[in-house]
Each structure stands twice: as structure tokens, then as C-alpha cells.
Design an enzyme around this catalytic site. Sequence first.
Site, mmCIF file in Angstrom:
data_model
loop_
_atom_site.group_PDB
_atom_site.id
_atom_site.type_symbol
_atom_site.label_atom_id
_atom_site.label_comp_id
_atom_site.label_asym_id
_atom_site.label_seq_id
_atom_site.Cartn_x
_atom_site.Cartn_y
_atom_site.Cartn_z
ATOM 1 N N THR A 187 76.051 61.619 28.190
ATOM 2 C CA THR A 187 76.653 62.744 28.892
ATOM 3 C C THR A 187 76.588 62.495 30.398
ATOM 4 O O THR A 187 75.592 61.971 30.915
ATOM 5 C CB THR A 187 76.022 64.100 28.493
ATOM 6 O OG1 THR A 187 76.719 65.133 29.192
ATOM 7 C CG2 THR A 187 74.542 64.173 28.807
ATOM 8 N N GLU A 188 77.678 62.836 31.087
ATOM 9 C CA GLU A 188 77.879 62.445 32.478
ATOM 10 C C GLU A 188 76.770 62.931 33.399
ATOM 11 O O GLU A 188 76.495 62.317 34.434
ATOM 12 C CB GLU A 188 79.216 63.002 33.020
ATOM 13 C CG GLU A 188 80.443 62.469 32.339
ATOM 14 C CD GLU A 188 80.893 63.362 31.206
ATOM 15 O OE1 GLU A 188 80.104 63.574 30.259
ATOM 16 O OE2 GLU A 188 82.034 63.834 31.249
ATOM 17 N N ASN A 189 76.160 64.067 33.062
ATOM 18 C CA ASN A 189 75.152 64.613 33.963
ATOM 19 C C ASN A 189 73.816 63.886 33.847
ATOM 20 O O ASN A 189 72.884 64.220 34.574
ATOM 21 C CB ASN A 189 74.976 66.125 33.742
ATOM 22 C CG ASN A 189 74.686 66.465 32.305
ATOM 23 O OD1 ASN A 189 75.375 66.021 31.399
ATOM 24 N ND2 ASN A 189 73.653 67.245 32.086
#
Lengths: 223, 245
Positions: A48-50
Site C-alpha cells: 500500500t502506497e502509504n
Amino acid sequence: MTDKLSNAQIAWRAAQDIADGAYVNLGIGFPEMVAKFQPPGRQAIFHTENGILNFGEAPPEGEEDWDLINAGKKAVTLKPGAAFFHHADSFAMVRGGHLDVAILGAYQVAETGDLANWSTGPKGVPAVGGAMDLVHGAKRVAVITEHVTKDGKPKLLDRCTLPLTGVACVTRVYTSLAVLDIEGGRFILREKLPALTFDALQALTGAALHVSGNVADLHVPEL
Amino acid sequence: MDKTIPSLAEAVAGIDDGATVMIGGFGGSGAPIELIHALIDRYRTTGHPAGLTVVNNNAGNGHIGLAALIEAGMVRKLICSFPRSADPVVFTELYLAGKIELELVPQGTLAERIRAAGAGIPAFYTPTGFGTDLAIGKPVAVFDGRSYVQERWLKADVALVKAETADTHGNLTYRAAARNFGPLMCAAATRAIVQASRIVPAGGIDPEAVITPGIFVHSVVLVADPAQEEVLNRRKANYFEEVQG
């Protein structure tokens, strides 16, 4: 035989092509369903990008840790072997060719591989997030989508009319009617619902469909 | 060496009108709520700092933290990737009324522009955005047969960052995914101001476990039991109502 696949069935079909141990990013919303349908014995590692690798399902309500969220800002859990990292490392994973698959939603896909999935036009507040990054770098960029819009217009086109997310980036499309590859600027039909004729599918598609080898029946379980 | 500052008010005292302020966090995780509220407190007392340019992934939620900073009228321009969220009413209304400027940046490009500033790299080429509306006017170059867009570094006067543990030298650890932009923003800002849940003496953090080395950090202030933005919003907290009682 159903007329078309449900979202869950489209997600199921996309999940069958994800190898055991693959590093995978699923776009926010509909693509997140793909994680539920991994075949038995296979376990992908979700990014996930975060800043998390190997996150798992949502925790029970009331047990959320709001520092442990995914890109859709939903609470998640960690699986054994998870890792945290900062945003620049996260997008190095994205753009640097380290992800095996990214599976994204779409407003429109063109036969050139162009994707439009971030903006429906100039109204309101524009927001892009990681959409434009995710279409570059993954070894395979796949789209899952209804074959046509709610009012019956084709979403698979010769050219996108909405603002582009990326140019020549999509390699495979899973729709509610068919599975297609994008090769050499053409849609190559790989699978279609058995009850649907080629001509009927072509009539619902805004670009020429091509056949290269066998067209298999698209079989998906009731879900 | 001791980078500890005794109070939040002193920590945010030197931020000038017109400053570019990076604020850590992705949605509610990592949002330095207490530092932001201290900055709003100062503005409501002194009228400063005003006309800020704020860099964050989002545009705030509800009426606390970044959303409250915008609502207080302190923000001239927002540089972010995703100014739509569950409850972004404050930013949305100002933007649609033409009262706040927006620079929309793809998320990975935002991160890399901040990283590049901290690393002393004035520009770089990325595939992200090539051929899209967000690359209009930017230089393009071909490397190994593929087209890339030139993007520039993004520097700041100040970064406001939330850490888990800090030592007196400014070495930091973070909590879970709250790390997100924190390490990048500390390096990209002339002054990185950090709130930490725990401050320990030098040597209190295993050097193997340091995420942000202290050289990137200028001030550390203790906020022992920090608020979490998502938790505040779920109970409909409002900076303005709570401050005014």
C-alpha cells in the site's frame, strides 16, 4: 448463465492470474476485492502506497489502529513478515519495477494501453493520489472494469476521451464480459462469456477486437 | 546537545508569514495535531503566521488539524496529491470559491520532490504523469527509448512532523504507517519541528532502529499522549469549539 459477471466475479478472475509470492498493489475501491479471491495455496504480498508491505484484512470493528491504514484510509492488519517504510521508498517500489502486478479500476481504457481513471472532467476538486505513479513500473498493469458504462457506452475505446492517467501502460483488461490483452496497440480477445458471440461483444466495444489463437470460455464460479 | 523545546508554543514561535510549511501525515496517520493547533493558537492571538503555503498529501478532514489551519484562514496555497477525503468540507468550499490555491501533484512525485530537496537534487525525471494534464509545460526527455517528465525539488521553511520516540539529538522513530512523509519532510525543511510521544536521552534509541537521523531535525517537543486525527474526527471534534469552550 448470467448476462455479465458481478464485480466479485471480475475480481475473482483477476485473482487467478496472481502467482504465489507476487508483490501486488490493488487500487482503492473495487480492485481491493481481488485480495479475497486468491486461489488456495497462493499468498500474494500486498503493497500500500502509504508505506506497508504484507498488510492483511480489516480488523474487527472497535479494534482499529488508525496509524495502521491502507491507501484508501481504511484500517488494516499486519501479516507475519510485514514492513513499514516512508513514502519515497514506497514509490521507489512502484516506479522502480519492483511490483509484479498492479490492478486498477478504469473509467476508460484505449487499445493503445492508455488509461483514464482519475478525473471525469474539470468539475469539482481535482484529486490524483497515486494513480499516475501506479501505472508505471509494475511488471504487469491490469484493469478490472465493467465492459460498458452504466448508460451502456463502451469503456474500451480506440482513444480515451477523459483526462489520461498514463500512456500505453495497461497490458490486460478483465471486464464483466471478457478478458483481453493489449498488444501492439490492439485489443486481443483471450476469453469471453460463452453465451456471448464475438459480434455481440464487438458491438459493446469502442475499438476493434482482434483474435490471436484460441478464445477461451470465461468461466467464473457463482460468488 | 539538546534539541528539546519546553512547550508547543515555543516550538512554533519562529514560523513567519508566507512560509512554506510541510506537514507530515497521510490522512489521520502521522498528522501532528498538537503542533498544528499550537500554530493556530498563535495566529488567533497574534495574527501570525498568515499566507502559508502548506505541503501535505491531503487537505484535512473535519474541523481539526490541517482542516482547522485552513479554516482559520492561514493558508494561501496547498500543495497536495489528494484533496478529496471523507469530510474535506473546509478546503472544498474555499477552493470552489477561488479563495485558496491548489497545486495538484501525483503522490509519488510529491514524495520524490520532497526527498530530492532533502538530498540536494534540484530536479529529476519520472515516468509519472507523462502524456497527462499534470505534465503540461514540464520538460520531457527520452531515456532508453522511454519518455520521462522533469520534476523539481520541493523545499520548505518548516516541517511539522509527528514521531513516536525522539532522543535529545533529534534521532527519531515512528509508529506503524504514521511514518509516511515524516523522514522526507524533516530533510527537506530548513527547520524540522517534531512532536514526539517520548523523549529519551542520547543513547536511548538503538542506533540500528533510528529511522530519521538527528541531523535532519532541529527541535523536539514532548506530546506524551498525542491525539489521532481519525479518532478525533470519529467523535466530531472541532478545534474552534473546544478552544472557545
